[in-house]
Design an enzyme around this catalytic site. Structure first.
Site, mmCIF file in Angstrom:
data_model
loop_
_atom_site.group_PDB
_atom_site.id
_atom_site.type_symbol
_atom_site.label_atom_id
_atom_site.label_comp_id
_atom_site.label_asym_id
_atom_site.label_seq_id
_atom_site.Cartn_x
_atom_site.Cartn_y
_atom_site.Cartn_z
ATOM 1 N N LYS A 50 0.884 -1.150 -0.032
ATOM 2 C CA LYS A 50 -0.124 0.005 -0.086
ATOM 3 C C LYS A 50 0.749 1.264 -0.039
ATOM 4 C CE LYS A 50 -3.888 -2.532 2.079
ATOM 5 N NZ LYS A 50 -4.538 -2.661 3.420
ATOM 6 N N GLN A 94 -4.461 -1.767 9.707
ATOM 7 C CA GLN A 94 -4.620 -3.101 8.875
ATOM 8 C C GLN A 94 -4.959 -4.106 10.023
ATOM 9 O OE1 GLN A 94 -3.831 -3.585 5.631
ATOM 10 N NE2 GLN A 94 -3.770 -5.526 5.671
ATOM 11 N N ASP A 117 -11.072 2.529 4.910
ATOM 12 C CA ASP A 117 -11.641 1.144 4.875
ATOM 13 C C ASP A 117 -12.991 1.001 4.484
ATOM 14 O OD1 ASP A 117 -9.480 -0.829 4.601
ATOM 15 O OD2 ASP A 117 -9.202 -0.492 6.790
HETATM 16 N N1 GUN Z 1 -6.694 -6.927 6.050
HETATM 17 C C1 GUN Z 1 -6.893 -7.645 4.888
HETATM 18 N N2 GUN Z 1 -7.696 -6.787 4.052
HETATM 19 C C2 GUN Z 1 -7.907 -5.474 4.642
HETATM 20 C C3 GUN Z 1 -8.294 -4.360 4.266
HETATM 21 O O1 GUN Z 1 -8.837 -4.193 3.173
HETATM 22 N N3 GUN Z 1 -8.105 -3.367 5.161
HETATM 23 C C4 GUN Z 1 -7.459 -3.703 6.280
HETATM 24 N N4 GUN Z 1 -7.587 -2.509 7.377
HETATM 25 N N5 GUN Z 1 -7.005 -4.506 6.720
HETATM 26 C C5 GUN Z 1 -7.208 -5.663 5.893
#
Ligand code: GUN
Length: 282
Positions: A50, A94, A117
């Site tokens: 990311k 995350q 998110d």
């Molecule tokens: N862990 C797996 N997918 C995601 C996501 O889309 N966002 C976040 N914050 N954690 C994740």
């Protein structure tokens, strides 16, 4: 029949160009805070990817790394600082989080306009009411992938396997908003194959390699594989048995190279949206 490939890499490249053009016209750059607590190996990789994508696009990122033994109060205090910092437009924590942390409380604590998110109750509620604002990255990326290939779900039987808060539930709402007829299947569903065989569009977001076999797919269906787990050889695997499903489906998304690249671009798009939401003139 041999399925055509829903190529998420190609679709994400087209989306990236669109976002880069948008960013080029912006006076200031959006800034996202990416919070990782502890050392979950998948999270280490995802957060790194990311940050790399932010750098490539010219989105500012701030990496907040907290130790595994961080308490709920410490994380909440950190989030409050990010919530009130006007230089930060987007916040992502995350998941998974260490056991001592209540993930739902964390999602509730993120300022709704910074909740890139889309996991918090305000953004989830807006989606449920058919007024999506910041929508979870993976389901939003799936819809964009379908759009890229001009695949229209209007009136179609769409079956979503998996009812997680971060994929299955928001995806079902997006499909409903797009006028699909939606069925949700999950771990308690009886005779899963009978349900999936009705699907014009089959979405699987379970995380069980090999769950969806060719025999469970209607001929000519569109199969979107959203599973991400490690198979016996430790390689990233989707839910679909690729070879057998490929023989029956009209379209199939591979893992890797399908939904994954769309998810990351979706987060970038949400970061820009969060910036815009906070800088809207009254
Ligand atoms: N862990 C797996 N997918 C995601 C996501 O889309 N966002 C976040 N914050 N954690 C994740």
């Amino acid at each position: 029949m041999v399925a055509k490939i829903l190529d998420g890499k190609a679709a994400s490249v087209a989306w990236e160009a669109e976002l880069a053009a948008k960013l080029g016209n912006m006076q200031a750059k959006p800034c996202i805070a990416l919070v990782r607590v502890g050392e979950d190996p998948a999270s280490v990789t995802y957060v790194k990817k990311k940050i790399e994508m932010c750098t490539r696009l010219g989105i500012v990122s701030q990496f907040v790394h907290l130790p595994q033994n961080t308490t709920q109060d410490e994380l909440m205090a950190r989030l409050e600082k990010l919530n009130t910092d006007p230089r930060i437009h987007a916040i992502l924590v995350q998941v998974p989080l260490p056991d001592q942390i209540d993930a739902v409380a964390v999602q509730n604590a993120i300022a709704p306009l910074k909740d890139v998110d889309g996991f918090g109750p305000e953004n989830m509620g807006l989606l449920l009411m058919g007024r999506p604002r910041l929508v979870a990255a993976t389901p939003a990326g799936v819809m964009r992938l379908l759009k890229h290939y001009s695949l229209d779900v209007t009136g179609k039987n769409c079956v979503v396997v998996g009812r997680s808060n971060i994929v299955g539930k928001p995806l079902a709402q997006l499909l409903l908003n797009a006028d699909a007829t939606v069925t949700m299947a999950h771990s308690k569903t009886q005779n899963l194959a009978a349900v999936t065989k009705q699907a014009d569009f089959l979405f699987s977001a379970v995380g069980k390699p090999g769950l969806i076999t060719g025999a469970m797919v209607k001929k000519g269906a569109i199969v979107v594989d959203i599973g991400t787990s490690k198979n016996d050889e430790g390689k990233l695997a989707g839910d679909a048995q690729f070879e057998s499903v490929k023989k029956r489906a009209a379209w199939l998304s591979p893992v890797p190279g399908g939904v994954g690249p769309m998810t990351i671009m979706s987060l970038m798009a949400n970061t820009i949206s969060a910036y815009e939401l906070q800088n809207k003139r009254a």
